[in-house]
Scaffold this motif. Structure first.
Motif, PDB file in Angstrom:
ATOM      1  N   LEU A  43     -20.803   6.588  26.126  1.00  0.00           N
ATOM      2  CA  LEU A  43     -21.486   5.344  25.761  1.00  0.00           C
ATOM      3  C   LEU A  43     -22.900   5.322  26.329  1.00  0.00           C
ATOM      4  CD1 LEU A  43     -18.590   2.784  26.287  1.00  0.00           C
ATOM      5  CD2 LEU A  43     -19.759   3.251  24.122  1.00  0.00           C
ATOM      6  N   LYS A  83     -19.907   4.484  20.425  1.00  0.00           N
ATOM      7  CA  LYS A  83     -20.239   3.065  20.288  1.00  0.00           C
ATOM      8  C   LYS A  83     -18.993   2.307  19.839  1.00  0.00           C
ATOM      9  CE  LYS A  83     -21.874   3.253  15.513  1.00  0.00           C
ATOM     10  NZ  LYS A  83     -22.970   2.944  14.611  1.00  0.00           N
ATOM     11  N   LEU A  91     -13.495   1.894  19.356  1.00  0.00           N
ATOM     12  CA  LEU A  91     -14.444   2.893  19.825  1.00  0.00           C
ATOM     13  C   LEU A  91     -14.518   4.053  18.846  1.00  0.00           C
ATOM     14  CD1 LEU A  91     -16.152   4.000  22.294  1.00  0.00           C
ATOM     15  CD2 LEU A  91     -14.080   5.207  22.932  1.00  0.00           C
TER      16      LEU A  91
END
Length: 64
Positions: free
Chosen positions: A44, A50, A60
């Motif tokens: 991340l 993201k 995710l």
């Protein structure tokens, strides 16, 4: 090539050197015979992962 994987055992993150535990998600980046394994937090931070919201659910993704 990038791959999203699940830990099966114990594995160390190449970014923060934290030990990832069984069942945890991580990212593998392969470049010319070199493999880099990143935990979700490092992925991340570096922009490889993201959170996306689709059909009312947040999940995710490592694939942009």
């Amino acid at each position: 090539m990038i791959r999203g994987c699940l830990v099966t055992g114990e594995l160390e993150c190449d970014g923060c050197q934290r030990t990832m535990e069984h069942g945890e998600q991580y990212l593998v980046i392969e470049d010319d015979r070199k493999k880099t394994r990143l935990c979700v937090q490092c992925a991340l931070k570096k922009g490889y992962a993201k959170y996306v919201k689709e059909k009312g659910e947040k999940f995710l993704t490592f694939f942009q």
